[in-house]
Write an enzyme that holds these catalytic residues in place. Structure first.
Site, mmCIF file in Angstrom:
data_model
loop_
_atom_site.group_PDB
_atom_site.id
_atom_site.type_symbol
_atom_site.label_atom_id
_atom_site.label_comp_id
_atom_site.label_asym_id
_atom_site.label_seq_id
_atom_site.Cartn_x
_atom_site.Cartn_y
_atom_site.Cartn_z
ATOM 1 N N ASP A 60 0.784 -1.076 -0.043
ATOM 2 C CA ASP A 60 -0.061 0.160 0.105
ATOM 3 C C ASP A 60 0.821 1.197 -0.074
ATOM 4 O OD1 ASP A 60 -2.368 -1.402 0.050
ATOM 5 O OD2 ASP A 60 -2.218 -1.592 2.409
ATOM 6 N N TYR A 124 7.769 -9.877 5.251
ATOM 7 C CA TYR A 124 7.794 -8.421 5.583
ATOM 8 C C TYR A 124 8.284 -8.247 7.019
ATOM 9 C CZ TYR A 124 3.971 -8.206 2.309
ATOM 10 O OH TYR A 124 3.152 -8.253 1.026
#
Length: 301
Positions: A60, A124
């Site tokens: 995002d 991540y």
């Protein structure tokens, strides 16, 4: 045709100035996606075919990547042979110019290779800075970590809570409420959820170190905003705002509305650090389409 080639590229970017990794429509001029710039760079190579980049892992606005990946097809004019991998990397980076996007490597892959579906895992890392008061970080450092005023966190409780998230679970409670993909299967396998010290910032003006912690998550695929919501919940546990039993209850309820309001970690501390594939998937050879068939199935991310 022998001048047609499919490539897998790995690329990195600082997400601060982009709308996210996926491209935005032409009429949305305010902020483009990383994909917009990568596809523009590929078009500058003047391929015969329309340019279409398939991104492996969505990130995002504000989220960074040390290594994301994507595949695309490229057919050169005048029957020229495919670009060697290193030449392609150099050419794309020359066209990206001053953008905060860089292609790090490229692989020619079989024509049925898919960057998203053939990914074995994604990793991540979320970075947190402790003991931060206003204007105490180095310039721009606050774009790359979550600044907490806490001087310490209950790491034992956080690691206990992280252990509850590892394994196969219905992660509906950690999916964004406004997810545009509500039909996706919410069951995901989280292979790793670790909390380790990171490299400290040394702030010369205040003559002290600012400790950093890194929360790492690895799995084949994740739900929309799942990593930021897991991070926020674990930090809340470390702050004493959420107990380990309460986090377990949130997980087991399997309802995104059960996730406590105001806990989602901000985007700017999150980095996509790895997308892994089988080594054999990255090896191109002149095979028949039947021999190129790869056995792994399609998975959502």
């Amino acid at each position: 045709m022998h001048n047609h080639a499919r490539y897998l590229i790995f690329f990195q970017y600082i997400g601060t100035n982009y709308s996210g990794v996926v491209k935005v429509p032409p009429h949305q001029l305010f902020r483009k996606g990383v994909q917009n710039y990568l596809e523009d760079a590929i078009r500058r190579l003047r391929p015969l075919n329309p340019v279409s980049l398939t991104i492996s892992s969505r990130t995002d606005r504000g989220v960074h990547a040390l290594s994301n990946s994507a595949h695309f097809d490229l057919q050169r004019k005048n029957d020229k042979p495919p670009f060697p991998d290193d030449v392609l990397v150099s050419a794309l980076n020359s066209h990206l110019r001053t953008e905060q996007i860089r292609v790090t490597r490229a692989h020619r892959v079989p024509d049925n290779f898919h960057a998203r579906y053939h990914a074995l895992s994604r990793t991540y890392v979320y970075r947190i800075a402790l003991g931060v008061s206003h204007h105490t970080l180095l310039p721009l450092a606050d774009h790359f970590c979550w600044d907490l005023s806490n001087t310490e966190l209950d790491l034992g409780a956080m690691r206990e809570a992280a252990g509850l998230l590892v394994g196969v679970h219905d992660f509906s409670s950690f999916r964004a409420i406004n997810s545009d993909l509500p039909f996706k299967d919410p069951v995901r396998t989280l292979d790793v959820a670790s909390i380790q010290p990171g490299s400290s910032f040394v702030n010369a003006h205040f003559h002290r170190e600012i400790p950093l912690w890194e929360l790492a998550f690895r799995g084949r695929s994740f739900l929309y905003k799942q990593v930021r919501r897991m991070t926020g919940a674990l930090v809340a546990v470390g702050q004493g705002r959420l107990s380990v039993p309460q986090l377990k209850e949130v997980l087991e309820v399997r309802d995104s509305l059960a996730y406590p309001q105001g806990l989602v970690a901000p985007a700017h501390g999150l980095f996509l650090t790895r997308v892994d594939y089988r080594a054999t998937d990255l090896q191109f050879s002149q095979q028949t389409s039947e021999e190129q068939s790869i056995s792994s199935g399609h998975f959502e991310d």
